[in-house]
Design a protein around this motif. Structure first.
Motif, PDB file in Angstrom:
ATOM      1  N   LYS A 294      -3.797   7.119   6.145  1.00  0.00           N
ATOM      2  CA  LYS A 294      -2.496   7.435   5.557  1.00  0.00           C
ATOM      3  C   LYS A 294      -2.601   7.779   4.079  1.00  0.00           C
ATOM      4  O   LYS A 294      -1.830   8.594   3.563  1.00  0.00           O
ATOM      5  CB  LYS A 294      -1.522   6.262   5.746  1.00  0.00           C
ATOM      6  N   TRP A 295      -3.555   7.136   3.386  1.00  0.00           N
ATOM      7  CA  TRP A 295      -3.704   7.411   1.956  1.00  0.00           C
ATOM      8  C   TRP A 295      -4.091   8.862   1.712  1.00  0.00           C
ATOM      9  O   TRP A 295      -3.766   9.439   0.664  1.00  0.00           O
ATOM     10  CB  TRP A 295      -4.727   6.470   1.334  1.00  0.00           C
TER      11      TRP A 295
ATOM     12  N   ALA B 263      -0.901  11.092   2.572  1.00  0.00           N
ATOM     13  CA  ALA B 263       0.190  10.960   1.602  1.00  0.00           C
ATOM     14  C   ALA B 263      -0.093  11.667   0.280  1.00  0.00           C
ATOM     15  O   ALA B 263       0.791  11.716  -0.587  1.00  0.00           O
ATOM     16  CB  ALA B 263       0.477   9.491   1.350  1.00  0.00           C
TER      17      ALA B 263
ATOM     18  N   MET C  71       3.043   4.405   3.472  1.00  0.00           N
ATOM     19  CA  MET C  71       1.669   4.220   3.019  1.00  0.00           C
ATOM     20  C   MET C  71       1.292   2.762   2.815  1.00  0.00           C
ATOM     21  O   MET C  71       0.226   2.316   3.247  1.00  0.00           O
ATOM     22  CB  MET C  71       1.476   5.013   1.716  1.00  0.00           C
ATOM     23  N   TRP C  72       2.170   1.971   2.191  1.00  0.00           N
ATOM     24  CA  TRP C  72       1.800   0.615   1.786  1.00  0.00           C
ATOM     25  C   TRP C  72       2.440  -0.476   2.638  1.00  0.00           C
ATOM     26  O   TRP C  72       1.790  -1.470   2.956  1.00  0.00           O
ATOM     27  CB  TRP C  72       2.148   0.396   0.312  1.00  0.00           C
TER      28      TRP C  72
END
Length: 217
Positions: free
Chosen positions: A146-147, A150, A203-204
């Motif tokens: 995802k990092w 994004a 993301m987090w």
């Protein structure tokens, strides 16, 4: 569906992370606005302690094992999704309430609201996150990439963030002289925060695999 899913201003109400901040129709206090940077210090200290951003917390090895990102449980959640495909409800609740609290503090700093940020009450900053069914809605492998996915959002948000800071500075002068936050600037700053919240949730907080829309709404 919760009340905050139906938000004013064309918000992406279907996305699992939603934010709306009431426009201060009655105007804003000039004196409180003038000294906002001083008034925010006490609650900023509280927020810093909770999120681990004060006194070097988060910079040493003792913080690394906790897997915190801005106070949110990230690494533990990632590992639980990866190996058990579970998202413990109390972990979600912690991330949810912490995100609400820090957003209220941010809204106060950004001059969007005049009431002092509460540590537990919603006030006029309405933020909602949907609790995911991890086994059904979340891919166990996607958090690992995802990092990367994004990155386009980070680039756009970096540019929009500069615009938001300039908007707050202009709004500060406008409030000092007129007692009102220009509506167009208000909507823009809220929109940038809304966009950032969706990326944060994706993301987090890892509550959704749905890619965040490129939108201020």
């Amino acid at each position: 569906m919760s009340d905050t899913q139906e938000m004013a201003g064309g918000t992406e109400s279907g996305y699992p992370a939603r934010l709306d901040i009431e426009y201060p129709e009655s105007g804003l206090n000039r004196v409180k606005t003038l000294f906002r940077i001083v008034l925010i210090i006490p609650i900023a200290i509280v927020a810093g302690l909770v999120t681990g951003q004060i006194g070097g917390i988060g910079l040493d090895d003792s913080e690394s094992w906790r897997g915190l990102v801005g106070g949110a449980l990230f690494l533990p959640t990632l590992l639980m999704l990866l190996f058990r495909r579970k998202y413990p409800r109390w972990w979600f609740d912690w991330n949810f309430e912490l995100t609400r609290f820090t957003t209220r503090v941010g809204a106060y700093l950004g001059l969007l609201r005049e009431e002092y940020p509460s540590t537990d009450e919603e006030q006029a900053v309405r933020l909602d996150l949907d609790y995911p069914d991890a086994s059904r809605d979340l891919n166990r492998w996607l958090p690992l990439v995802k990092w990367i996915l994004a990155i386009p959002h980070y680039i756009v948000l970096a540019i929009l963030g500069i615009g938001a800071i300039l908007s707050v500075v202009i709004a500060w002068f406008a409030i000092i002289f007129t007692g009102r936050y220009p509506r167009s600037l208000f909507d823009f700053v809220v929109g940038v925060n809304r966009w950032g919240l969706r990326v944060w949730a994706y993301m987090w907080l890892l509550i959704t695999d749905r890619y965040p829309p490129f939108s201020l709404k």
